[in-house]
Design an enzyme around this catalytic site. Structure first.
Site, short mmCIF file in Angstrom:
data_model
loop_
_atom_site.label_atom_id
_atom_site.label_comp_id
_atom_site.label_asym_id
_atom_site.label_seq_id
_atom_site.Cartn_x
_atom_site.Cartn_y
_atom_site.Cartn_z
N PRO A 132 -9.68 -16.48 -12.10
CA PRO A 132 -10.52 -16.30 -10.91
C PRO A 132 -10.26 -17.30 -9.79
O PRO A 132 -10.36 -16.96 -8.62
CB PRO A 132 -11.95 -16.45 -11.47
CG PRO A 132 -11.84 -16.05 -12.90
CD PRO A 132 -10.48 -16.49 -13.35
N SER A 136 -1.35 -16.87 -7.14
CA SER A 136 0.06 -17.02 -7.48
C SER A 136 0.40 -18.39 -8.04
O SER A 136 1.51 -18.61 -8.51
CB SER A 136 0.91 -16.76 -6.23
OG SER A 136 0.71 -15.44 -5.76
N THR A 162 -4.50 -5.59 -15.56
CA THR A 162 -4.26 -4.15 -15.53
C THR A 162 -4.18 -3.63 -16.96
O THR A 162 -3.51 -4.23 -17.81
CB THR A 162 -2.94 -3.83 -14.80
OG1 THR A 162 -2.99 -4.35 -13.48
CG2 THR A 162 -2.71 -2.33 -14.73
N GLY A 356 -5.93 13.02 13.02
CA GLY A 356 -7.28 12.92 12.48
C GLY A 356 -7.38 13.38 11.04
O GLY A 356 -8.21 12.88 10.27
N GLU A 379 2.25 -8.60 -8.45
CA GLU A 379 3.42 -9.32 -8.98
C GLU A 379 3.91 -10.39 -8.00
O GLU A 379 5.10 -10.62 -7.83
CB GLU A 379 4.59 -8.35 -9.28
CG GLU A 379 4.24 -7.16 -10.16
CD GLU A 379 3.96 -7.53 -11.61
OE1 GLU A 379 3.84 -8.73 -11.90
OE2 GLU A 379 3.84 -6.63 -12.43
#
Length: 401
Positions: A132, A136, A162, A356, A379
């Site tokens: 948290p 990087s 993930t 639009g 990454e």
């Protein structure tokens, strides 16, 4: 097959695999992707189809039940899958990085235990570096693994995982000071732990909690989670490679391959955006003719196609360099940086071509517009890529005064 993003020098097996994957994407992913994405629904049937195709074992050696294919083949398959729905490529990618790290760095027992089941998609992988309070800056991690007899006790909080819920094997990077005196460089006192768990959310094994899915702007369907370790006990034989202190290098090897994957995702999303833009431009009429006949739109299409082609070429080059056994961090960084930036630009141009209607959830380009930004930060951010590229260039072109 279209004219753009073709790859020269593929063998018959590679061409057959890619043709099969493209056919699967066109029939099984594109028709349902936007609907599933808007519901943030995990693509269970698509994943089962990928299992049957053998894609979870694409790069796992044949001796472990995989297809034993190259990084190039894998990257080209990812490109096709991301063209259909980028989230599906994310489900595959994290699994693949863990399998790659096991193949390259695991003990024989670890390979024998996990790779055959990973090839079948029965065991699904995820990996975890970020926390948290850091992005990087991997060297600043605070999660810790402390030896206690024949086990390690893990404590800490990880972020941006993930496949956090759906995975059953997580490679977790922790600080481990065992055998490393005070003052040791941070990257030399990290260890990768192989954590087995039950799929799902909540407390998935004693001392390990997956709180739930993080609600995201895009990249939906795939679950992105936190991971909380509180007295999590891991057997000593689940240290990747059997030796502590090698975790940073193992993870960086996996991420280097993962950057080729992110480049491939950028290529796939950009291809799809171009397809949507060039198709819509020939159907939509203004001032008595299709907008594709207006020079302003033709200029946009020309720029988009050139970017698709350039990104694909750099991605292929980075994959081939890694396959040849050479160091490819420079090429992977360049490919990831260029493909993600070009993807964002091609998607935005396709969005502008739609006018639009691009703002309407009925049109696929709306989904792509929300997905593309993830590639700018996944990454390693674009800024991190430029740091890597710059440092490597200074190594290669050292001034000889």
């Amino acid at each position: 097959m279209t004219r753009l993003a073709q790859t020269a020098g593929l063998n018959d097996v590679q061409r057959e695999i890619l043709s099969t994957v493209r056919d699967f994407v066109d029939k099984e992913i594109i028709p349902v992707a936007t609907q599933l994405e808007h519901r943030d629904e995990y693509p269970t049937e698509i994943v089962e189809g990928l299992k049957e195709l053998g894609l979870f074992g694409l790069m796992i050696p044949e001796e472990y039940g995989g297809l034993g294919e190259s990084l190039l083949t894998y990257a080209l398959c990812v490109e096709e899958i991301a063209r259909g729905w980028m989230s599906v490529s994310g489900i595959i990618n994290t699994h693949f990085i863990v399998a790659y790290m096991l193949k390259q760095h695991g003990t024989q027992e670890q390979k024998d235990t996990f790779l055959p089941r990973m090839a079948l998609g029965e065991v699904r992988g995820a990996f975890s570096m970020s926390e948290p309070a850091l992005g990087s800056d991997v060297s600043a991690i605070t999660s810790k693994g402390v030896r206690d007899g024949e086990e390690y006790v893990l404590n800490g909080q990880k972020m941006w995982l993930t496949n956090g819920g759906t995975s059953s094997l997580v490679a977790v990077l922790c600080r481990s000071d065992e055998g490393h005196p005070e003052g040791t460089a941070p990257h030399k006192s990290m260890t990768t732990f192989l954590v087995e768990k039950e799929p799902g959310f909540g407390e998935v094994r004693p001392g390990l909690t997956i709180p739930g899915k993080i609600d995201k702007m895009g990249y939906k369907g795939v679950d992105t989670t936190e991971l909380i370790m509180d007295g999590l006990r891991i057997p000593a034989n689940r240290v990747l490679g059997g030796t502590t202190g090698r975790g940073f290098y193992q993870m960086m090897d996996g991420v280097e391959v993962g950057r080729v994957n992110v480049a491939a995702r950028g290529c796939g999303v950009a291809q799809r955006a171009f397809e949507l833009g060039v198709s819509y431009a020939q159907q939509r009429q203004t001032f008595g003719k299709p907008i594709a006949q207006h020079q302003a739109i033709q200029f946009k299409l020309a720029e988009m196609a050139t970017k698709v082609e350039a990104a694909h070429a750099m991605m292929v080059n980075a994959a081939r360099k890694k396959d040849s056994g050479e160091r490819n961090d420079l090429e992977a960084g360049m490919a990831k940086y260029l493909a993600s930036e070009y993807c964002k630009e091609v998607v935005e141009d396709a969005f502008r071509i739609h006018g639009g209607y691009g703002f309407s959830k009925e049109y696929e380009i709306e989904r792509l517009y929300r997905e593309a930004p993830m590639l700018l930060i996944g990454e390693g951010t674009a800024e991190i890529q430029k740091m890597i590229i710059g440092r490597r260039l200074l190594e290669e072109y050292r001034f000889q005064g």
